[in-house]
Motif scaffolding. Structure first.
Motif, PDB file in Angstrom:
ATOM      1  N   GLY A   1      51.951  39.970  35.000  1.00 14.83           N
ATOM      2  CA  GLY A   1      50.587  39.542  35.308  1.00 14.83           C
ATOM      3  C   GLY A   1      50.476  38.044  35.460  1.00 14.83           C
ATOM      4  O   GLY A   1      49.776  37.544  36.350  1.00 14.83           O
ATOM      5  N   LEU A   2      51.159  37.295  34.597  1.00 11.31           N
ATOM      6  CA  LEU A   2      51.135  35.831  34.667  1.00 11.31           C
ATOM      7  C   LEU A   2      51.768  35.330  35.962  1.00 11.31           C
ATOM      8  O   LEU A   2      51.207  34.471  36.650  1.00 11.31           O
ATOM      9  N   VAL A   3      52.926  35.904  36.312  1.00 17.31           N
ATOM     10  CA  VAL A   3      53.598  35.493  37.554  1.00 17.31           C
ATOM     11  C   VAL A   3      52.730  35.858  38.760  1.00 17.31           C
ATOM     12  O   VAL A   3      52.592  35.066  39.699  1.00 17.31           O
ATOM     13  N   ALA A   4      52.127  37.054  38.741  1.00 19.34           N
ATOM     14  CA  ALA A   4      51.255  37.458  39.849  1.00 19.34           C
ATOM     15  C   ALA A   4      50.054  36.523  39.945  1.00 19.34           C
ATOM     16  O   ALA A   4      49.638  36.144  41.048  1.00 19.34           O
ATOM     17  N   GLY A   5      49.475  36.139  38.794  1.00 21.95           N
ATOM     18  CA  GLY A   5      48.340  35.219  38.803  1.00 21.95           C
ATOM     19  C   GLY A   5      48.703  33.872  39.381  1.00 21.95           C
ATOM     20  O   GLY A   5      47.925  33.260  40.109  1.00 21.95           O
ATOM     21  N   LEU A   6      49.903  33.386  39.075  1.00 20.65           N
ATOM     22  CA  LEU A   6      50.339  32.105  39.615  1.00 20.65           C
ATOM     23  C   LEU A   6      50.621  32.186  41.115  1.00 20.65           C
ATOM     24  O   LEU A   6      50.331  31.251  41.866  1.00 20.65           O
ATOM     25  N   LEU A   7      51.218  33.297  41.557  1.00 18.59           N
ATOM     26  CA  LEU A   7      51.550  33.439  42.974  1.00 18.59           C
ATOM     27  C   LEU A   7      50.302  33.671  43.831  1.00 18.59           C
ATOM     28  O   LEU A   7      50.197  33.146  44.942  1.00 18.59           O
ATOM     29  N   ILE A   8      49.374  34.473  43.336  1.00 17.65           N
ATOM     30  CA  ILE A   8      48.180  34.795  44.106  1.00 17.65           C
ATOM     31  C   ILE A   8      47.202  33.625  44.097  1.00 17.65           C
ATOM     32  O   ILE A   8      46.568  33.313  45.107  1.00 17.65           O
ATOM     33  N   GLY A   9      47.051  33.005  42.951  1.00 20.97           N
ATOM     34  CA  GLY A   9      46.125  31.875  42.857  1.00 20.97           C
ATOM     35  C   GLY A   9      44.794  32.309  42.287  1.00 20.97           C
ATOM     36  O   GLY A   9      44.415  33.482  42.390  1.00 20.97           O
ATOM     37  N   PRO A  10      44.080  31.367  41.693  1.00 24.52           N
ATOM     38  CA  PRO A  10      42.815  31.711  41.047  1.00 24.52           C
ATOM     39  C   PRO A  10      41.704  32.102  42.022  1.00 24.52           C
ATOM     40  O   PRO A  10      40.760  32.776  41.644  1.00 24.52           O
ATOM     41  N   GLU A  11      41.804  31.693  43.299  1.00 23.88           N
ATOM     42  CA  GLU A  11      40.756  32.033  44.256  1.00 23.88           C
ATOM     43  C   GLU A  11      40.819  33.513  44.651  1.00 23.88           C
ATOM     44  O   GLU A  11      39.789  34.171  44.792  1.00 23.88           O
TER      45      GLU A  11
ATOM     46  N   VAL B   1      42.426  41.944  41.607  1.00 20.68           N
ATOM     47  CA  VAL B   1      42.175  42.728  40.396  1.00 20.68           C
ATOM     48  C   VAL B   1      41.181  43.846  40.696  1.00 20.68           C
ATOM     49  O   VAL B   1      41.341  44.982  40.236  1.00 20.68           O
ATOM     50  N   GLU B   2      40.151  43.545  41.477  1.00 23.75           N
ATOM     51  CA  GLU B   2      39.173  44.567  41.850  1.00 23.75           C
ATOM     52  C   GLU B   2      39.834  45.678  42.672  1.00 23.75           C
ATOM     53  O   GLU B   2      39.573  46.863  42.465  1.00 23.75           O
ATOM     54  N   THR B   3      40.695  45.303  43.599  1.00 26.30           N
ATOM     55  CA  THR B   3      41.412  46.295  44.409  1.00 26.30           C
ATOM     56  C   THR B   3      42.322  47.156  43.536  1.00 26.30           C
ATOM     57  O   THR B   3      42.372  48.379  43.694  1.00 26.30           O
ATOM     58  N   LEU B   4      43.022  46.538  42.604  1.00 28.23           N
ATOM     59  CA  LEU B   4      43.899  47.280  41.699  1.00 28.23           C
ATOM     60  C   LEU B   4      43.082  48.226  40.816  1.00 28.23           C
ATOM     61  O   LEU B   4      43.491  49.374  40.593  1.00 28.23           O
TER      62      LEU B   4
END
Length: 129
Positions: free
Chosen positions: A14-24, A30-33
């Motif tokens: 989750g942390l790596v995905a958050g960094l790769l996707i970005g906060p925007e 997350v809504e799609t998931l």
């Protein structure tokens, strides 16, 4: 554990995905998931309900662990098959075996009724397939 993943591994992913996707874009992903997880849960629930309806009262009698494909180890199946007792011959099989081993077994004969000999061999068709 979920498919062999521990909580620490899920947090790291989750942390790596958050960094790769970005906060925007993270809230949209997350809504799609979440929508996907809800649809998957609804699908499984619907399938289970439909299966219960189609199988009727026998659904609760099924031992689902025996149908788990992970239990089928080819080595175990072969070992059990080899260690099983030999099949007991049936009455019909015993009768056939007795007929085959009897002294009055079929012996080919010539049209005259005499058995074939080296001087009078059986006919041979070299055009036969």
């Amino acid at each position: 554990m979920f498919f062999g993943l521990t909580i620490e591994k899920l947090l790291l992913i989750g942390l790596v995905a958050g960094l790769l996707i970005g906060p925007e874009r993270l809230p949209r992903y997350v809504e799609t998931l979440t929508r996907f997880a809800r649809r998957a849960r609804d699908y499984v629930t619907t399938a289970k309900t439909r299966m219960k309806e189609e199988m009727g009262p026998d659904f609760d009698d099924v031992d689902w662990r025996t149908l788990d494909p992970r239990q089928y180890d080819p080595r175990r199946i072969i070992r059990e098959a080899l260690l099983d007792d030999a099949p007991v011959p049936t009455v019909r099989a015993a009768g056939v075996a007795a007929a085959v081993t009897s002294t009055s077994a079929f012996k080919p004969q010539s049209p005259s009724g005499a058995p074939f000999t080296a001087e009078d061999p059986p006919p041979f068709d070299n055009e036969a397939t």
